[in-house]
Design a protein around this motif. Structure first.
Motif, mmCIF file in Angstrom:
data_model
loop_
_atom_site.group_PDB
_atom_site.id
_atom_site.type_symbol
_atom_site.label_atom_id
_atom_site.label_comp_id
_atom_site.label_asym_id
_atom_site.label_seq_id
_atom_site.Cartn_x
_atom_site.Cartn_y
_atom_site.Cartn_z
ATOM 1 N N LEU A 237 -3.442 -10.999 -39.635
ATOM 2 C CA LEU A 237 -4.410 -10.138 -39.072
ATOM 3 C C LEU A 237 -4.491 -9.155 -40.852
ATOM 4 O O LEU A 237 -3.796 -9.074 -41.198
ATOM 5 N N SER A 238 -6.110 -8.999 -40.527
ATOM 6 C CA SER A 238 -6.388 -8.215 -42.066
ATOM 7 C C SER A 238 -7.174 -7.527 -41.353
ATOM 8 O O SER A 238 -8.126 -6.787 -41.402
ATOM 9 N N VAL A 239 -5.927 -5.949 -41.395
ATOM 10 C CA VAL A 239 -6.649 -4.361 -41.416
ATOM 11 C C VAL A 239 -7.075 -3.683 -43.252
ATOM 12 O O VAL A 239 -6.887 -3.498 -43.811
ATOM 13 N N ALA A 240 -8.392 -3.511 -43.051
ATOM 14 C CA ALA A 240 -8.992 -2.605 -43.321
ATOM 15 C C ALA A 240 -8.850 -3.143 -45.214
ATOM 16 O O ALA A 240 -8.706 -2.975 -46.150
ATOM 17 N N PRO A 241 -8.842 -4.785 -45.190
ATOM 18 C CA PRO A 241 -9.480 -5.694 -47.034
ATOM 19 C C PRO A 241 -9.728 -5.098 -47.959
ATOM 20 O O PRO A 241 -11.068 -4.940 -48.039
ATOM 21 N N PRO A 242 -8.820 -4.607 -49.200
ATOM 22 C CA PRO A 242 -9.459 -3.728 -50.365
ATOM 23 C C PRO A 242 -10.647 -4.896 -50.780
ATOM 24 O O PRO A 242 -10.590 -5.363 -51.868
ATOM 25 N N ALA A 243 -11.488 -5.551 -50.475
ATOM 26 C CA ALA A 243 -12.364 -6.469 -51.000
ATOM 27 C C ALA A 243 -13.355 -6.067 -51.528
ATOM 28 O O ALA A 243 -14.129 -6.598 -52.972
ATOM 29 N N CYS B 22 -9.359 -20.719 -47.780
ATOM 30 C CA CYS B 22 -8.572 -20.250 -46.911
ATOM 31 C C CYS B 22 -7.511 -20.834 -45.648
ATOM 32 O O CYS B 22 -8.002 -22.014 -45.057
ATOM 33 N N PRO B 23 -6.752 -21.280 -46.128
ATOM 34 C CA PRO B 23 -5.426 -22.097 -45.289
ATOM 35 C C PRO B 23 -6.020 -21.779 -43.595
ATOM 36 O O PRO B 23 -4.787 -22.880 -43.397
ATOM 37 N N SER B 24 -5.989 -20.632 -43.157
ATOM 38 C CA SER B 24 -5.621 -20.702 -42.023
ATOM 39 C C SER B 24 -6.966 -19.567 -41.126
ATOM 40 O O SER B 24 -7.054 -18.810 -41.932
ATOM 41 N N SER B 25 -6.347 -19.381 -40.252
ATOM 42 C CA SER B 25 -7.623 -18.742 -39.073
ATOM 43 C C SER B 25 -7.117 -17.603 -38.960
ATOM 44 O O SER B 25 -6.022 -17.703 -38.989
ATOM 45 N N GLY B 26 -7.585 -16.308 -38.640
ATOM 46 C CA GLY B 26 -6.978 -14.981 -38.965
ATOM 47 C C GLY B 26 -8.228 -13.668 -38.225
ATOM 48 O O GLY B 26 -9.734 -14.465 -38.285
ATOM 49 N N ILE B 27 -7.852 -12.964 -37.720
ATOM 50 C CA ILE B 27 -9.007 -12.070 -37.907
ATOM 51 C C ILE B 27 -8.979 -10.896 -39.390
ATOM 52 O O ILE B 27 -8.103 -10.376 -39.645
ATOM 53 N N ILE B 28 -10.280 -10.594 -39.518
ATOM 54 C CA ILE B 28 -10.594 -8.961 -40.070
ATOM 55 C C ILE B 28 -11.249 -8.034 -39.924
ATOM 56 O O ILE B 28 -12.190 -7.825 -38.848
ATOM 57 N N VAL C 242 -16.455 -5.839 -46.858
ATOM 58 C CA VAL C 242 -16.026 -7.003 -46.830
ATOM 59 C C VAL C 242 -16.664 -7.955 -45.699
ATOM 60 O O VAL C 242 -15.903 -9.062 -45.804
ATOM 61 N N GLN C 243 -17.783 -7.153 -45.162
ATOM 62 C CA GLN C 243 -18.636 -8.893 -44.964
ATOM 63 C C GLN C 243 -18.728 -9.460 -45.753
ATOM 64 O O GLN C 243 -19.245 -10.577 -44.740
ATOM 65 N N LYS C 244 -19.640 -9.185 -46.914
ATOM 66 C CA LYS C 244 -19.404 -10.574 -48.026
ATOM 67 C C LYS C 244 -18.194 -11.240 -48.179
ATOM 68 O O LYS C 244 -18.282 -12.524 -48.689
ATOM 69 N N LEU C 245 -16.853 -10.497 -48.084
ATOM 70 C CA LEU C 245 -15.576 -11.803 -47.989
ATOM 71 C C LEU C 245 -15.918 -12.532 -46.799
ATOM 72 O O LEU C 245 -15.332 -14.069 -47.099
ATOM 73 N N VAL C 246 -16.422 -11.632 -45.721
ATOM 74 C CA VAL C 246 -16.306 -12.078 -44.231
ATOM 75 C C VAL C 246 -17.038 -13.672 -44.534
ATOM 76 O O VAL C 246 -16.811 -14.688 -44.425
ATOM 77 N N ASP C 247 -18.388 -13.400 -44.815
ATOM 78 C CA ASP C 247 -19.129 -14.325 -45.079
ATOM 79 C C ASP C 247 -18.727 -15.237 -45.507
ATOM 80 O O ASP C 247 -19.046 -16.329 -45.886
ATOM 81 N N LYS C 248 -17.604 -15.270 -47.040
ATOM 82 C CA LYS C 248 -18.026 -16.318 -47.766
ATOM 83 C C LYS C 248 -16.351 -17.581 -47.492
ATOM 84 O O LYS C 248 -16.883 -18.560 -47.098
#
Length: 218
Positions: free
Chosen positions: A128-134, A145-151, A165-171
């Motif tokens: 679980l990744s809340v407000a990651p400082p991307a 990225c080795p495992s699934s999760g939620i941002i 954050v969207q850019k990180l998610v897209d990558k």
């Protein structure tokens, strides 16, 4: 929720630990926001995530990074804090070696540390990744990225722009074999001041889905 003190790279580390309620119970490690911004293990989002995992029958540890509360040492720009997190996981595993699976959850700076820990510890199966400082830190280490999760991020985050954050998610979503969920909470700022309930609903729904026996994501 017993107070615990365990050895870290710079001396003792202070934590709160909810022991495993049953044999082979999964483990969750919860990481707090930036120490120099007042972040501690008693941050309300950190506590809420801790309680969510406790309610699901996990053995759960949250702790203060070096130099915070009764944890020894001084702030180390993330390098030492990653070592603290690794030591924390080592400590949980030393008293609960038969854990079925391991999760990591972090808020802001803690999310950055947690995602680095993913790369080091193959036993971590979800995050679980809340407000990651991307926009502040380099996340290119997530390759792959080795495992699934939620941002989860705030739509009105004044510290980390939603676009970063969207850019990180897209990558991360370009990778095969993992699934990245992404929720943006409208009107929420970086600290989810008035949207803690919506944040936890998002995280709880995700955990319910992942922990279900018939979950499509292993």
């Amino acid at each position: 929720m017993p107070d615990v003190i365990f050895p870290g790279p710079e001396g003792r580390i202070e934590g709160r630990f909810s022991p495993p309620p049953r044999p082979r119970a999964p483990v969750a490690l919860i990481l707090h926001p930036h120490p120099q911004g007042g972040g501690t293990m008693n941050d309300r989002i950190t506590q809420a995530m801790y309680k969510s995992f406790v309610a699901r029958g996990f053995a759960v540890l949250r702790f203060n990074f070096r130099g915070v509360g009764r944890s020894q040492g001084t702030f180390d720009n993330g390098i030492g804090e990653l070592s603290d997190a690794a030591s924390a996981l080592d400590w949980v595993q030393s008293i609960h070696p038969e854990a079925q699976t391991t999760w990591v959850a972090g808020f802001s700076f803690g999310a950055w540390i947690g995602m680095q820990l993913l790369m080091r510890r193959p036993e971590i199966r979800g995050f679980l990744s809340v407000a990651p400082p991307a926009n502040m830190y380099d996340f290119s280490f997530l390759a792959p990225c080795p495992s699934s999760g939620i941002i989860v991020a705030g739509g009105s985050d004044e510290i980390v722009p939603p676009a970063a954050v969207q850019k990180l998610v897209d990558k991360l979503r370009t990778q095969k074999g993992i699934t990245i969920h992404h929720d943006e909470i409208p009107r929420a700022n970086h600290f989810f001041e008035h949207e803690l309930e919506q944040l936890m609903k998002s995280l709880d729904n995700y955990l319910d889905m992942r922990l279900a026996p018939d979950s499509p994501i292993r």
